[in-house]
Design a protein around this motif. Structure first.
Motif, PDB file in Angstrom:
ATOM      1  N   PHE A  43      29.468 -39.319 114.167  1.00 42.70           N
ATOM      2  CA  PHE A  43      30.370 -40.474 114.080  1.00 42.70           C
ATOM      3  C   PHE A  43      29.811 -41.675 114.826  1.00 42.70           C
ATOM      4  O   PHE A  43      29.679 -42.761 114.275  1.00 42.70           O
ATOM      5  CB  PHE A  43      31.750 -40.101 114.634  1.00 42.70           C
ATOM      6  N   TRP A  44      29.480 -41.490 116.103  1.00 41.64           N
ATOM      7  CA  TRP A  44      29.046 -42.610 116.941  1.00 41.64           C
ATOM      8  C   TRP A  44      27.611 -43.042 116.681  1.00 41.64           C
ATOM      9  O   TRP A  44      27.258 -44.198 116.917  1.00 41.64           O
ATOM     10  CB  TRP A  44      29.202 -42.262 118.412  1.00 41.64           C
ATOM     11  N   LEU A  45      26.770 -42.122 116.233  1.00 43.70           N
ATOM     12  CA  LEU A  45      25.353 -42.427 116.063  1.00 43.70           C
ATOM     13  C   LEU A  45      24.934 -42.428 114.594  1.00 43.70           C
ATOM     14  O   LEU A  45      23.775 -42.195 114.262  1.00 43.70           O
ATOM     15  CB  LEU A  45      24.494 -41.439 116.858  1.00 43.70           C
ATOM     16  N   ARG A  46      25.885 -42.683 113.718  1.00 39.38           N
ATOM     17  CA  ARG A  46      25.603 -42.716 112.284  1.00 39.38           C
ATOM     18  C   ARG A  46      24.420 -43.649 112.025  1.00 39.38           C
ATOM     19  O   ARG A  46      24.342 -44.736 112.558  1.00 39.38           O
ATOM     20  CB  ARG A  46      26.832 -43.209 111.531  1.00 39.38           C
ATOM     21  N   VAL A 171      36.489 -33.037 120.342  1.00 36.28           N
ATOM     22  CA  VAL A 171      36.571 -34.177 119.425  1.00 36.28           C
ATOM     23  C   VAL A 171      37.802 -35.010 119.762  1.00 36.28           C
ATOM     24  O   VAL A 171      37.752 -36.249 119.721  1.00 36.28           O
ATOM     25  CB  VAL A 171      36.568 -33.705 117.953  1.00 36.28           C
ATOM     26  N   GLY A 172      38.902 -34.357 120.135  1.00 38.81           N
ATOM     27  CA  GLY A 172      40.094 -35.090 120.552  1.00 38.81           C
ATOM     28  C   GLY A 172      39.835 -35.936 121.787  1.00 38.81           C
ATOM     29  O   GLY A 172      40.263 -37.101 121.856  1.00 38.81           O
ATOM     30  N   LEU A 173      39.120 -35.382 122.760  1.00 39.72           N
ATOM     31  CA  LEU A 173      38.760 -36.161 123.949  1.00 39.72           C
ATOM     32  C   LEU A 173      37.869 -37.342 123.569  1.00 39.72           C
ATOM     33  O   LEU A 173      38.026 -38.451 124.085  1.00 39.72           O
ATOM     34  CB  LEU A 173      38.048 -35.272 124.972  1.00 39.72           C
ATOM     35  N   GLY A 174      36.928 -37.097 122.649  1.00 43.65           N
ATOM     36  CA  GLY A 174      36.074 -38.177 122.161  1.00 43.65           C
ATOM     37  C   GLY A 174      36.875 -39.253 121.445  1.00 43.65           C
ATOM     38  O   GLY A 174      36.602 -40.450 121.603  1.00 43.65           O
ATOM     39  N   ALA A 175      37.890 -38.852 120.689  1.00 40.48           N
ATOM     40  CA  ALA A 175      38.728 -39.814 119.972  1.00 40.48           C
ATOM     41  C   ALA A 175      39.527 -40.673 120.953  1.00 40.48           C
ATOM     42  O   ALA A 175      39.640 -41.893 120.773  1.00 40.48           O
ATOM     43  CB  ALA A 175      39.665 -39.084 119.014  1.00 40.48           C
ATOM     44  N   VAL A 176      40.058 -40.048 121.993  1.00 45.70           N
ATOM     45  CA  VAL A 176      40.795 -40.806 123.014  1.00 45.70           C
ATOM     46  C   VAL A 176      39.870 -41.818 123.682  1.00 45.70           C
ATOM     47  O   VAL A 176      40.225 -42.987 123.863  1.00 45.70           O
ATOM     48  CB  VAL A 176      41.439 -39.846 124.052  1.00 45.70           C
ATOM     49  N   LEU A 177      38.673 -41.381 124.033  1.00 44.33           N
ATOM     50  CA  LEU A 177      37.690 -42.275 124.636  1.00 44.33           C
ATOM     51  C   LEU A 177      37.344 -43.423 123.690  1.00 44.33           C
ATOM     52  O   LEU A 177      37.258 -44.587 124.102  1.00 44.33           O
ATOM     53  CB  LEU A 177      36.430 -41.486 125.010  1.00 44.33           C
ATOM     54  N   HIS A 178      37.181 -43.105 122.411  1.00 42.87           N
ATOM     55  CA  HIS A 178      36.861 -44.120 121.407  1.00 42.87           C
ATOM     56  C   HIS A 178      37.965 -45.164 121.323  1.00 42.87           C
ATOM     57  O   HIS A 178      37.688 -46.370 121.282  1.00 42.87           O
ATOM     58  CB  HIS A 178      36.648 -43.447 120.040  1.00 42.87           C
ATOM     59  N   VAL A 179      39.205 -44.721 121.290  1.00 39.09           N
ATOM     60  CA  VAL A 179      40.337 -45.647 121.206  1.00 39.09           C
ATOM     61  C   VAL A 179      40.394 -46.523 122.459  1.00 39.09           C
ATOM     62  O   VAL A 179      40.600 -47.743 122.365  1.00 39.09           O
ATOM     63  CB  VAL A 179      41.666 -44.877 121.005  1.00 39.09           C
ATOM     64  N   LEU A 180      40.200 -45.918 123.640  1.00 39.92           N
ATOM     65  CA  LEU A 180      40.232 -46.699 124.882  1.00 39.92           C
ATOM     66  C   LEU A 180      39.149 -47.768 124.897  1.00 39.92           C
ATOM     67  O   LEU A 180      39.412 -48.931 125.233  1.00 39.92           O
ATOM     68  CB  LEU A 180      40.067 -45.775 126.088  1.00 39.92           C
TER      69      LEU A 180
END
Length: 196
Positions: A43-46, A171-180
């Motif tokens: 996701f982040w390094l596409r 992945v949920g932790l990554g999603a929270v970080l992404h939103v923040l």
């Protein structure tokens, strides 16, 4: 949101370190983050799969090698290392592709993106699980013979939920970080343009 090469390298380093730290099992309370890392990396390094995916794979294998040889066991004779071990490449590739697909099709911080994220994660996670578990079951000398589809399905059932839950947690932790980070990025430019 476009990223600089420095940002991409920083994200890669953080993901690689997170995977290495949990894969080493230094902290028994932290389960292996590898599956979540490959999905988040996709996701982040596409667009960086040519260098980032092989380096993450090499990190995973290197950590496994260090752990196994530090136990005084030859890498090639360990329980988990068989012809099936090399199927981790397409298994982790499925996770990377799931994250990459999500990055390409998501439309920002919306409920539709959340639904797509859940679908992409479930599909790629299930594909990864079938490849990794199936290759180990059918190709490993550690699995007693005779083998059967019934025994394989039973084996898959034993491990399915823990792998699903652990990956979803990371992945949920990554999603929270992404939103923040996305919210902070939206707010920061406005503060910089305030007239004094």
């Amino acid at each position: 949101m476009a990223m600089t090469q420095t940002q991409r390298l920083s994200i890669f380093a953080a993901l690689a370190l997170g995977m290495a730290a949990t894969r080493l099992h230094h902290f028994n309370t932290l389960p292996d983050a590898s599956w979540g890392v490959f999905f988040l990396a996709g996701f982040w390094l596409r667009g960086t799969a040519r260098w980032a995916f092989p380096l993450l794979m090499a990190t995973a294998v290197l950590v496994d090698y260090i752990v196994i040889t530090n136990m005084g066991i030859s890498f090639w004779s360990h329980y988990c290392v068989s012809a099936g071990y090399w199927f981790l490449i397409p298994a982790y590739g499925a996770l990377w592709l799931g994250g990459s697909w999500l990055a390409k099709h998501q439309s920002g911080l919306h409920l539709s993106t959340l639904a797509m994220a859940v679908a992409a994660l479930l599909v790629s996670e299930n594909l990864c699980y079938v490849i990794s578990n199936g290759s180990f079951y059918w190709l490993s000398h550690s699995v007693p013979t005779p083998r059967s589809f019934g025994a394989w399905f039973e084996n898959m059932g034993d491990w399915y939920l823990p792998f699903l839950q652990t990956t979803a947690l990371y992945v949920g932790l990554g999603a929270v970080l992404h939103v923040l980070v996305a919210q902070i990025a939206r707010v920061l430019p406005h503060h910089g343009s305030v007239q004094h």
